[in-house]
Design an enzyme around this catalytic site. Structure first.
Site, mmCIF file in Angstrom:
data_model
loop_
_atom_site.group_PDB
_atom_site.id
_atom_site.type_symbol
_atom_site.label_atom_id
_atom_site.label_comp_id
_atom_site.label_asym_id
_atom_site.label_seq_id
_atom_site.Cartn_x
_atom_site.Cartn_y
_atom_site.Cartn_z
ATOM 1 N N GLU A 72 -16.542 7.486 4.804
ATOM 2 C CA GLU A 72 -15.698 6.583 5.967
ATOM 3 C C GLU A 72 -15.810 7.388 6.972
ATOM 4 O O GLU A 72 -16.267 8.619 7.066
ATOM 5 C CB GLU A 72 -14.227 6.664 5.647
ATOM 6 C CG GLU A 72 -13.571 5.933 4.690
ATOM 7 C CD GLU A 72 -12.112 5.804 4.481
ATOM 8 O OE1 GLU A 72 -11.327 6.349 5.326
ATOM 9 O OE2 GLU A 72 -11.693 5.299 3.395
ATOM 10 N N LYS A 75 -2.767 6.803 1.990
ATOM 11 C CA LYS A 75 -2.529 7.467 3.051
ATOM 12 C C LYS A 75 -1.641 8.729 3.130
ATOM 13 O O LYS A 75 -0.754 8.762 3.731
ATOM 14 C CB LYS A 75 -2.132 6.396 4.258
ATOM 15 C CG LYS A 75 -3.095 5.248 4.595
ATOM 16 C CD LYS A 75 -2.711 4.452 5.690
ATOM 17 C CE LYS A 75 -2.664 5.185 7.018
ATOM 18 N NZ LYS A 75 -3.968 5.309 7.504
ATOM 19 N N ARG A 104 0.875 -1.294 -0.007
ATOM 20 C CA ARG A 104 0.037 -0.099 -0.027
ATOM 21 C C ARG A 104 0.966 1.145 -0.016
ATOM 22 O O ARG A 104 0.763 2.162 -0.676
ATOM 23 C CB ARG A 104 -0.992 -0.189 1.093
ATOM 24 C CG ARG A 104 -2.009 1.229 1.277
ATOM 25 C CD ARG A 104 -3.000 0.915 2.224
ATOM 26 N NE ARG A 104 -2.531 1.005 3.509
ATOM 27 C CZ ARG A 104 -3.054 1.115 4.560
ATOM 28 N NH1 ARG A 104 -4.577 0.853 4.658
ATOM 29 N NH2 ARG A 104 -2.634 1.346 5.848
#
Length: 384
Positions: free
Chosen positions: A267, A231, A129
């Site tokens: 989210e 992220k 990721r």
């Protein structure tokens, strides 16, 4: 130049090349002759004093013993990474990470089982990721092998800071950031890969504790074409205002909607969301704004194995009022049941079923992460 808390001195304690394998790190961790694994920490705390502090742990940074640092080469590759004493880093005021937010983070955790072995969870997924996020942010990244080696080395070197599993876990924070001076909007000339760790308490003490969430109508967490699905460090400051407003009004957190229709679930601030109705578990589909959480991925796989039907799709906010349960998931919280959700002043409460599904999925995942049951999924790495 100025100092930024949470970094390193110029002295490298140990270096590891990318050719070293994880097994070699396990042998190093097991060798009592390597004093650096049990070195006296810079703050003067003994092993005994560390053990006494487990009961006072919170979710705050603790100064541990070592961090891991590796810099990029001119060709974009990374090499000569190593452990360094926890300290401050020197960074240019014109660094890309400070001026243009060119940086990404990851989150992992390490537990210690009853036999004293260290357990890491799906480390390769975090490494992958980070590489995907780095590509989106015009950054080179360590290979997955380098990432795993660095995490293993850092956790092993800070082993004494891992709480007993009934007290907490070691939070592992890898960062990748653009360093070197830039003035125009351009990728950094140099990049730093850094890992620090800190012990934190278990999120749940005495059982699952549901949170109360409010739906945020004005501020959006991410937009299509943006970086909500990685992220990026800048993703989080933008929602602090909405989260602060939610907490000031008595809620635990905010639940965000999509930025186009302002109708579909996105989210919670730092967690993916799931909606349960009968035997079906629904969660917002990946693609554009939803972070591909590793806990999310694990929950979906566990739910399938337990006979649930899992749907990854657009989830209208109206479905919250007909749901049996709602829960969030993320690295720190694992699985977090939602006790109530408020939308435009209308509140819906959950929990009549006792959060059966949330508890079932939480137990299944947490028991694997803590080494309490056999890992039939092949997700954990054991450091002896």
């Amino acid at each position: 130049m100025f100092d930024v808390q949470l970094s390193f001195t110029n002295t490298t304690i140990f270096q590891f090349s990318s050719s070293f394998m994880v097994q070699h790190h396990l042998q190093l961790a097991a060798a009592s002759s390597h004093g650096w694994l049990r070195a006296t920490p810079s703050d003067g705390h003994s092993e005994t004093s560390v053990d006494k502090r487990w009961d006072s742990l919170a979710f705050n940074p603790v100064k541990t013993d070592y961090i891991y640092v590796m810099k990029s080469c001119k060709d974009g590759s990374f090499s000569n990474g190593g452990l360094r004493h926890y300290g401050n880093i020197e960074i240019s005021p014109s660094a890309a990470v400070l001026n243009y937010g060119q940086g990404i983070i990851e989150n992992l955790k390490a537990y210690k089982n009853k036999n004293g072995s260290i357990i890491l969870f799906r480390v390769e997924e975090n490494g992958l990721r980070m590489r995907v996020g780095a590509d989106r942010m015009c950054m080179p990244a360590p290979t997955i092998e380098q990432f795993v080696e660095a995490v293993t080395s850092t956790v092993s070197a800070n082993e004494r800071w891992i709480p007993p599993s009934n007290k907490g876990f070691l939070h592992v924070r890898p960062l990748l950031m653009g360093n070197g001076p830039v003035l125009s909007l351009t990728p950094a000339p140099e990049f730093i890969f850094l890992i620090y760790v800190t012990p934190v308490r278990n999120y749940f003490e005495g059982g699952l504790k549901p949170i109360n969430v409010v739906v945020e109508n004005d501020i959006h967490r991410a937009t299509l074409g943006g970086v909500g699905n990685i992220k990026a460090i800048g993703n989080y400051a933008g929602i602090m205002k909405a989260q602060a407003k939610a907490k000031a009004n008595g809620f635990s957190d905010a639940l965000y909607l999509d930025s186009i229709h302002n109708r579909y679930l996105d989210e919670v601030s730092t967690a993916n969301v799931f909606v349960v109705k009968d035997n079906t578990i629904s969660t917002p589909v990946l693609g554009g704004t939803i972070l591909p959480g590793i806990t999310r991925k694990s929950i979906i796989e566990i739910a399938h194995s337990q006979g649930f039907k899992v749907e990854e799709r657009l989830v209208p906010v109206e479905e919250l009022f007909d749901a049996d349960e709602v829960f969030c998931c993320g690295n720190a919280v694992c699985v977090l049941p939602v006790g109530s959700i408020t939308l435009n002043g209308k509140r819906v409460d959950y929990g009549e079923s006792g959060f059966v599904v949330s508890q079932q999925l939480y137990s299944a995942l947490a028991n694997i992460q803590m080494g309490l049951i056999e890992d039939k999924m092949g997700w954990t790495t054991l450091l002896n």
